[in-house]
Design a protein around this motif. Structure first.
Motif: not given
Ligand code: FAD
Length: 558
Positions: A106, A128-129, A160, A166-167, A347
């Motif tokens: 999520f 969501e884990r 989230g 994040s920023d 962070v």
């Molecule tokens: P994620 O956001 O990583 O979400 C994946 C989710 O899957 C997680 O909640 C996790 O708990 C869940 N999950 C994983 N494995 C399992 C499982 N086996 N079972 C159930 N649930 C599971 N990007 C920007 O564009 N702008 C920014 O300013 C920015 N700042 C950032 C700052 C920080 C500190 C970090 C860490 C990242 C930042 N990023 C930023 C990058 C951005 O957060 C990621 O690119 C984005 O969140 C990716 O989205 P996603 O949904 O693909 O994966």
């Protein structure tokens, strides 16, 4: 409607200067302009003393056809495109329980996949884990303030996803012919984001607002019949069939519970290392991919503002200045700035015990003392392959092993307790140990342990591979030519920055399903199809559309 692009006015133009500028640009009288709105506003700060605002404007005219005819061939005068989002399919109201799709994760990708599936009437179940965002916030502060890590609830895992702390930068360079980024921004505004994200060229939200917005979007999904289940760690996938005709049939949770489904979105993020290993063991096709490694750098924000905006620093339209830098080093490596956070903090971003990973975040106001950014070096599978060969396929899990190696080394170099190893830029360039901070106090919590980032352990391993150290040493003075003061001796490097993107790709075909397991939709950053909040959200929309079309038997325009 008519759209004008590239209409330029000085930074300090009068509030009512737009209307006369439009009249002049279109060659019309005041009565012919019925109304206008700002679609985008960016700035050009290449000349610090003459910063220019660049507008894209949508205009309603008394006689559009006449203006189009007169200005035909002008590349900056076009009809306003229709950016409204339309669902590709709609499920019947009595959509059967056993045909509900699953969304694993999520973060931004899973959030938008679930939202679109819910809007289509498919009542998705999200697994969501991690924990709900408020509880997750407490756990994350637990690492930063007390040095206590919860491996299931942290910066990477929980409601989230990785973007919550994040920023909240919301721009992306993806090509977007269907205006899906507009859908993402519109949903964020509906959930409480400031309206300006719809028109500023580099929108950002900051951490605190994201938290309440995500709760609001969760409620929207639930109101449409979707379900969000937290603390549901997917530990296995159910796959039936022989090689060539394998199909997903559901998932298994760490509790042992099984959930049956023929359509599963995997929106895992780049840190789901245990899940990647499980999928690899189950034979889901994946491949190694490039990513980047490096450090976070911190400078006084005032230094960056002055370098970018000169005497215009502090102007409210410009806000805290950012930067984007690239240097091609003499050893063939590219060094670039990554995820720059103006007025923010560094962070602790690990999800695994006894490992240290840095990243950056900020609040909406971006008013912390320091600017921070990753300074990272691009690497490829040949750099991190574990079998010592120089050719042939690399194991998709090798990148993960490589990340772990340097994250563990950073933990040791930081002196334990999740402190990060750090060094002043001046000392780093000279290759000497740092022993005291100067004018720049680093923001990373639980703390920065000053050291020499080149210092080898018994196996000869420094904080990063030698080629990365050399490339960054060369890049910092080179960046000084673009941002005066960038190689400030007191600026601080903190490490290591290893989770810049996924180290692997869970490859999918044109139908957005796994190459070798039908019904499985690898999506977002973890699957290697996004990098950042916006591109992950857009990928979530596209995957939801493909899934919805498959379930409901419709074609999707791409
Ligand atoms: P994620 O956001 O990583 O979400 C994946 C989710 O899957 C997680 O909640 C996790 O708990 C869940 N999950 C994983 N494995 C399992 C499982 N086996 N079972 C159930 N649930 C599971 N990007 C920007 O564009 N702008 C920014 O300013 C920015 N700042 C950032 C700052 C920080 C500190 C970090 C860490 C990242 C930042 N990023 C930023 C990058 C951005 O957060 C990621 O690119 C984005 O969140 C990716 O989205 P996603 O949904 O693909 O994966």
């Amino acid at each position: 409607m008519l759209r004008i692009t590239d209409l330029r006015l000085p930074l300090r133009h009068a509030e009512d200067a737009l209307r006369p500028a439009i009249l002049e640009r279109l060659g019309i009288i005041d009565a012919a302009l019925k109304g206008f709105s700002v679609f985008k506003r960016s700035y050009d700060a290449r000349k610090k003393t003459a910063i220019v605002l660049i507008y894209t404007l949508d205009c309603e005219l008394a006689d559009e056809a006449a203006v189009f005819a007169r200005l035909a061939g002008d590349p900056h005068i076009r009809p306003t495109p229709d950016t409204n989002y339309r669902l590709v399919a709609q499920a019947p109201a009595d959509w059967p329980h056993e045909r509900r799709p699953l969304v694993v994760g999520f973060g931004p990708c899973g959030l938008f996949a679930a939202l679109i599936l819910a809007q289509m009437g498919l009542r998705p179940i999200v697994l969501e884990r991690g924990k709900e965002v408020r509880q997750r916030t407490k756990d994350t502060w637990g690492l930063w303030r007390q040095g206590v890590l919860d491996p299931e609830s942290n910066v990477q895992f929980g409601e989230g996803g990785a973007g919550t702390f994040s920023d909240g930068k919301l721009w992306s360079q993806i090509s977007d012919p269907r205006h899906l980024t507009r859908k993402v921004l519109a949903e964020f505004v509906k959930a409480g984001a400031p309206e300006e994200i719809l028109f500023v060229s580099k929108p950002h939200i900051g951490t605190f607002r994201l938290v309440s917005m995500i709760e609001k979007m969760r409620a929207d999904i639930e109101a449409l019949g979707g379900e969000i289940r937290f603390r549901q760690h997917v530990s296995d996938v159910l796959i039936e069939g022989r090689e060539g005709s394998r199909h997903v049939r559901g998932v298994v949770l760490a509790s042992g519970e099984q959930l049956r489904a023929d359509h599963v979105v995997l929106a895992l993020g780049h840190s789901a290392r245990d899940t990647f290993t499980m999928l690899h063991e189950r034979g889901v096709f994946m491949e190694a991919k490039p990513f980047s490694i490096g450090y976070r750098i911190e400078h006084p924000q005032s230094l960056i503002d002055a370098a970018r905006f000169g005497s215009n620093a502090g102007h409210p339209i410009l806000g805290a200045a950012d930067y984007k830098l690239v240097h091609h080093a003499s050893n063939g490596r590219s060094v670039y700035s990554f995820c720059m956070c103006p007025g923010g903090t560094v962070v602790a971003a690990t999800s695994e015990p006894e490992r240290v990973v840095t990243n950056g975040m900020s609040q909406y106001s971006r008013n912390e003392r320091n600017a921070n950014a990753g300074i990272v070096v691009g690497i490829g599978p040949q750099d991190y392959r574990q079998d010592g060969r120089s050719d042939g396929p690399v194991s998709p899990l090798d990148g993960m092993a490589f990340q772990r190696l340097w994250e563990s080394r950073a933990y040791v170099m930081g002196g334990g307790g999740y402190q990060a190893p750090g060094q002043l830029v001046g000392d780093f360039i000279k290759g000497q140990h740092s022993s005291a901070f100067g004018n720049v106090l680093p923001s990373y919590k639980p703390g920065v342990h000053l050291t020499d980032l080149h210092e080898p352990d018994a196996a000869g391993r420094a904080s990063l591979p030698a080629y990365a150290l050399a490339a960054i040493r060369e890049a910092l003075p080179a960046f000084e030519r673009q941002i005066k003061g960038f190689s400030l001796p007191d600026a601080v490097l903190t490490g290591v920055e290893t989770r810049t993107s996924s180290p692997l790709r869970i490859t999918r075909g044109r139908n957005l399903q796994s190459l070798n397991v039908a019904g499985l939709y690898p999506a977002g950053e973890g699957a290697g199809y996004a990098g950042g909040i916006m591109s992950a959200a857009v990928d979530g929309i596209e995957v939801a559309e493909a899934l919805g079309a498959d379930l409901l038997g419709r074609a999707v325009a791409t």
